[in-house]
Design an enzyme around this catalytic site. Structure first.
Site, PDB file in Angstrom:
ATOM      1  N   GLU A  67      -2.912  -6.276  15.660  1.00  0.00           N
ATOM      2  CA  GLU A  67      -2.512  -4.971  15.109  1.00  0.00           C
ATOM      3  C   GLU A  67      -3.687  -3.994  15.196  1.00  0.00           C
ATOM      4  O   GLU A  67      -3.503  -2.783  15.217  1.00  0.00           O
ATOM      5  CB  GLU A  67      -2.025  -5.094  13.663  1.00  0.00           C
ATOM      6  CG  GLU A  67      -1.289  -3.848  13.193  1.00  0.00           C
ATOM      7  CD  GLU A  67      -0.473  -4.056  11.914  1.00  0.00           C
ATOM      8  OE1 GLU A  67      -1.063  -3.909  10.816  1.00  0.00           O
ATOM      9  OE2 GLU A  67       0.727  -4.343  12.009  1.00  0.00           O
ATOM     10  N   LYS A 124       0.836  -1.206   0.000  1.00  0.00           N
ATOM     11  CA  LYS A 124       0.000   0.000   0.000  1.00  0.00           C
ATOM     12  C   LYS A 124       0.870   1.255   0.000  1.00  0.00           C
ATOM     13  O   LYS A 124       0.702   2.151  -0.791  1.00  0.00           O
ATOM     14  CB  LYS A 124      -0.914  -0.024   1.225  1.00  0.00           C
ATOM     15  CG  LYS A 124      -1.882   1.130   1.335  1.00  0.00           C
ATOM     16  CD  LYS A 124      -2.813   0.944   2.523  1.00  0.00           C
ATOM     17  CE  LYS A 124      -3.671   2.177   2.738  1.00  0.00           C
ATOM     18  NZ  LYS A 124      -4.502   2.059   3.964  1.00  0.00           N
ATOM     19  N   GLU A 166      11.025  -4.344   3.701  1.00  0.00           N
ATOM     20  CA  GLU A 166      11.115  -5.757   3.325  1.00  0.00           C
ATOM     21  C   GLU A 166      10.635  -5.957   1.887  1.00  0.00           C
ATOM     22  O   GLU A 166      11.267  -6.635   1.083  1.00  0.00           O
ATOM     23  CB  GLU A 166      10.265  -6.618   4.263  1.00  0.00           C
ATOM     24  CG  GLU A 166      10.711  -6.628   5.729  1.00  0.00           C
ATOM     25  CD  GLU A 166      10.008  -5.564   6.554  1.00  0.00           C
ATOM     26  OE1 GLU A 166       9.572  -4.542   5.972  1.00  0.00           O
ATOM     27  OE2 GLU A 166       9.941  -5.727   7.779  1.00  0.00           O
ATOM     28  N   LYS A 186      10.675   0.022  13.504  1.00  0.00           N
ATOM     29  CA  LYS A 186      11.127   0.261  12.130  1.00  0.00           C
ATOM     30  C   LYS A 186      12.248   1.300  12.125  1.00  0.00           C
ATOM     31  O   LYS A 186      13.290   1.132  11.488  1.00  0.00           O
ATOM     32  CB  LYS A 186       9.964   0.796  11.281  1.00  0.00           C
ATOM     33  CG  LYS A 186       9.018  -0.230  10.713  1.00  0.00           C
ATOM     34  CD  LYS A 186       7.981   0.494   9.833  1.00  0.00           C
ATOM     35  CE  LYS A 186       6.908  -0.424   9.306  1.00  0.00           C
ATOM     36  NZ  LYS A 186       5.858   0.314   8.546  1.00  0.00           N
ATOM     37  N   GLY A 216      -4.406  -2.388   5.695  1.00  0.00           N
ATOM     38  CA  GLY A 216      -3.706  -3.567   5.174  1.00  0.00           C
ATOM     39  C   GLY A 216      -4.305  -4.868   5.662  1.00  0.00           C
ATOM     40  O   GLY A 216      -4.550  -5.783   4.887  1.00  0.00           O
ATOM     41  N   ARG A 217      -4.643  -4.922   6.962  1.00  0.00           N
ATOM     42  CA  ARG A 217      -5.150  -6.170   7.523  1.00  0.00           C
ATOM     43  C   ARG A 217      -6.608  -6.419   7.170  1.00  0.00           C
ATOM     44  O   ARG A 217      -7.198  -7.413   7.581  1.00  0.00           O
ATOM     45  CB  ARG A 217      -4.931  -6.193   9.025  1.00  0.00           C
ATOM     46  CG  ARG A 217      -5.475  -4.980   9.755  1.00  0.00           C
ATOM     47  CD  ARG A 217      -4.938  -4.927  11.175  1.00  0.00           C
ATOM     48  NE  ARG A 217      -5.350  -3.704  11.867  1.00  0.00           N
ATOM     49  CZ  ARG A 217      -4.657  -2.567  11.847  1.00  0.00           C
ATOM     50  NH1 ARG A 217      -3.517  -2.515  11.158  1.00  0.00           N
ATOM     51  NH2 ARG A 217      -5.093  -1.487  12.497  1.00  0.00           N
ATOM     52  N   HIS A 231      -1.264 -32.789  19.315  1.00  0.00           N
ATOM     53  CA  HIS A 231       0.018 -33.462  19.561  1.00  0.00           C
ATOM     54  C   HIS A 231       1.120 -32.453  19.826  1.00  0.00           C
ATOM     55  O   HIS A 231       2.300 -32.736  19.640  1.00  0.00           O
ATOM     56  CB  HIS A 231       0.361 -34.324  18.340  1.00  0.00           C
ATOM     57  CG  HIS A 231      -0.696 -35.326  18.019  1.00  0.00           C
ATOM     58  ND1 HIS A 231      -0.723 -36.593  18.560  1.00  0.00           N
ATOM     59  CD2 HIS A 231      -1.821 -35.218  17.264  1.00  0.00           C
ATOM     60  CE1 HIS A 231      -1.789 -37.238  18.124  1.00  0.00           C
ATOM     61  NE2 HIS A 231      -2.471 -36.430  17.328  1.00  0.00           N
TER      62      HIS A 231
HETATM   63  O1  F6P Z   1       2.790  -3.767  10.066  1.00  0.00           O
HETATM   64  C1  F6P Z   1       2.674  -2.459   9.658  1.00  0.00           C
HETATM   65  C2  F6P Z   1       2.048  -2.428   8.282  1.00  0.00           C
HETATM   66  O2  F6P Z   1       1.832  -1.095   7.909  1.00  0.00           O
HETATM   67  C3  F6P Z   1       0.757  -3.220   8.200  1.00  0.00           C
HETATM   68  O3  F6P Z   1      -0.346  -2.527   8.720  1.00  0.00           O
HETATM   69  C4  F6P Z   1       0.684  -3.465   6.714  1.00  0.00           C
HETATM   70  O4  F6P Z   1      -0.244  -4.487   6.366  1.00  0.00           O
HETATM   71  C5  F6P Z   1       2.136  -3.860   6.436  1.00  0.00           C
HETATM   72  O5  F6P Z   1       2.915  -3.040   7.315  1.00  0.00           O
HETATM   73  C6  F6P Z   1       2.574  -3.704   4.996  1.00  0.00           C
HETATM   74  O6  F6P Z   1       2.377  -2.371   4.597  1.00  0.00           O
HETATM   75  P1  F6P Z   1       2.418  -2.036   3.001  1.00  0.00           P
HETATM   76  O7  F6P Z   1       1.249  -2.763   2.378  1.00  0.00           O
HETATM   77  O8  F6P Z   1       2.305  -0.558   2.942  1.00  0.00           O
HETATM   78  O9  F6P Z   1       3.736  -2.553   2.477  1.00  0.00           O
END
Ligand code: F6P
Length: 591
Positions: free
Chosen positions: A392, A245, A251, A550, A306-307, A423
């Site tokens: 979150e 987003k 990452e 971060k 995002g979630r 188990h």
């Molecule tokens: O964990 C923080 C966060 O902003 C989440 O809310 C989101 O789903 C994730 O990092 C990835 O964010 P993006 O879609 O902006 O890469």
């Protein structure tokens, strides 16, 4: 003092300045000014629940063996059905009076008003001044929802059409890469909501997926994730969906660059990026900077968290896997649960009841964790998906007004599929000291019932579900010392085998695991999370807590990456432990 991004205020003796009250009163939604601790008064619903709990506990009326045996109609009274879902909440340590008081609490917290405000596009993500309109993404064609006087449906439908055209092109083998080879490997690069939802949905709906296509999901900045994901793939047949987003998540950008390098090493072609990379984002500048043509970009809107985004273009890999018709069924399942949540009285409202029971377990029975136990191999990623959705959203300690919350908020969500968990950690569930609330999820019909070994497969499903029901019964009733001794077990051994029982559980059943029932299940938990957030008066749609780590990582990385010696004055700013860790790492890294 900074409250939710609102700058300096002199707080009056009640902790909220007049300026802030004026600000809040001018906001688009009616704030329920009271917060949790202000509601914990004897005459409030919370106070009544507290007294109710103490009374039940004192009288031993919270014993499940008593509750379940005393009233043969309990399961009938304490169950709900909507769409394909059936919820049995009768194995919780509560009475019908508990439910009544929880509903009173919900009304006192303005739950129904907050639900309508969310669905209407109210600015309920106060700290980011945004609406939370994931429910708009599954509205049927012809419906409308206005945000800033603009009907969102046309752009939502346009995005879905764009997704459908691409997914059909790939599924029909009409998409080729820069070398002319057919695209058959889809790799989603994303993290958090840009990974957990798509991965969960792909695994859950694998049965419905095109087995001629290969799907991989890369999320961790540990390059092993990417390397192992593409090890057996030909880049000429790969399409990378860079799902982010913000398009600033380290990452994801790191893995996107790694993918681009990997492709470039194998394909020296000017159309390589255009043919093998697409973006799902709200950040056109970031996408263009990476080199992806923004005309092929799938838009994400800032009013979708995002979630809460599996029903957006974040679900593109899911649509490619299962097809646009099945993806439509997923959206319809979500919409059906939305309508149920929006229009059903609280006492028959499945997400509201599930969320209110979670409040009872967490805040009155002090269950500090919730184990989600899907009796379905395909739902193996569902607990991990729920971890972000729940923790979150509600893992916070101040309410929407910036006031400290003095009661426990979000419990720890975790889990694994049954029967595997039996188990692994069920020993703790049965004989451990922590109080763990459990959500069992199961399906009445197996998906694999057309195979040759028909009888065996059906029996396996029956055995799977027998375990599901047996576990909830064993957790509820346990096994007493007296029963064990009477069964002939020596007392010194029997004492080791006692299971106290009286351990609460919900059981959610659906007819079969399908796009529609998965959609209902996802929306059920989205709205249960919303219900809990409404009771704690939390903003369930921001996530400021992730920023600190971060920022710290960025700074430490700059030390670990640099080749020359770290200057003492640089490293001395860190505590002794972090200093020692960094120096040890640097020493061992370079040996
Ligand atoms: O964990 C923080 C966060 O902003 C989440 O809310 C989101 O789903 C994730 O990092 C990835 O964010 P993006 O879609 O902006 O890469």
């Amino acid at each position: 003092m900074e409250i939710n991004g609102i700058s300096q205020f002199k707080t009056s003796e009640d902790g909220v300045s007049q300026d802030l009250v004026n600000f809040i009163n001018s906001a688009e939604i009616p704030f329920i000014m009271s917060n949790v601790q202000e509601r914990i008064t004897p005459e409030s619903a919370w106070g009544a629940l507290q007294q109710h709990y103490e009374q039940l506990n004192r009288n031993g009326e919270l014993q499940l063996n008593y509750l379940l045996r005393d009233d043969p109609h309990r399961a009938q009274v304490m169950s709900l059905a909507t769409g394909q879902l059936y919820l049995d909440y009768s194995k919780n340590r509560l009475t019908t009076v508990t439910i009544d008081l929880l509903i009173l609490l919900a009304q006192e917290c303005g739950l129904q008003e907050k639900i309508h405000t969310m669905f209407a596009g109210g600015i309920i993500n106060q700290s980011e001044h945004r609406a939370a309109l994931h429910t708009a993404l599954r509205l049927p064609i012809g419906d409308s929802i206005y945000l800033d006087k603009i009907n969102l449906l046309p752009q939502i439908q346009q995005n879905l059409m764009q997704m459908r055209l691409l997914s059909e092109k790939i599924r029909e083998g009409r998409m080729v890469g820069c070398t002319g080879q057919v695209i058959k490997n889809i790799i989603n690069i994303g993290i958090g909501g840009s990974d957990l939802g798509p991965l969960m949905a792909f695994e859950a709906l694998r049965f419905y997926s095109d087995r001629g296509l290969c799907f991989r999901f890369v999320s961790n900045i540990d390059s092993s994730d990417f390397i192992e994901a593409v090890r057996d793939l030909d880049p000429a047949e790969c399409l990378f969906i860079v799902c982010s987003k913000s398009f600033t998540t380290p990452e994801t950008l790191s893995n996107a660059h790694l993918a681009r390098t990997w492709c470039m090493e194998k394909m020296h072609h000017h159309e390589m990026i255009t043919k093998h990379f697409i973006a799902v984002s709200e950040n056109e500048h970031g996408v263009a900077e990476f080199g992806i043509d923004i005309s092929t970009m799938f838009i994400l809107w800032d009013w979708v968290g995002g979630r809460y985004s599996i029903d957006s273009a974040v679900g593109l890999s899911t649509m490619i896997a299962i097809g646009s018709e099945n993806f439509h069924d997923l959206l319809c399942g979500m919409h059906d649960m939305d309508q149920h949540f929006l229009n059903t009285p609280l006492f028959e409202n499945m997400p509201a009841i599930l969320g209110l029971i979670a409040i009872w377990n967490n805040n009155f029975l002090m269950a500090s964790s919730v184990a989600v136990l899907p009796y379905s191999h395909y739902l193996q990623r569902f607990p991990a998906y729920l971890q972000q959705l729940t923790m979150e959203s509600n893992g916070k300690h101040v309410d929407v007004n910036g006031k400290m919350i003095t009661v426990p908020t979000c419990p720890i969500y975790w889990g694994q599929p049954g029967t595997n968990g039996q188990h692994s950690f069920y020993q703790l569930l049965h004989q451990g000291t922590p109080v763990v609330a459990t959500d069992f999820i199961g399906f009445c019909q197996p998906l694999h019932d057309h195979m040759a070994q028909h009888d065996i497969l059906m029996a396996q499903h029956d055995i799977l579900m027998a375990n599901c029901f047996a576990q909830t019964e064993a957790l509820a009733f346990g096994r007493t010392l007296d029963e064990l001794v009477r069964s002939g077990i020596a007392p010194e051994l029997a004492i080791q085998q006692v299971c106290t029982g009286n351990r609460m559980s919900n059981t959610i059943l659906a007819d079969t695991l399908s796009p529609a029932s998965l959609g209902q299940l996802i929306a059920l938990y989205e709205h249960s999370v919303f219900t809990q957030g409404a009771i704690w008066n939390i903003n369930s749609f921001d996530q400021w807590g992730v920023e600190l780590g971060k920022k710290a990582a960025k700074k430490i990385a700059s030390f670990l990456i640099q080749k020359d010696q770290i200057r003492p004055d640089e490293i001395e700013q860190y505590d002794c432990s972090t200093q020692a860790l960094m120096l040890h790492y640097r020493h061992r890294r370079d040996v």
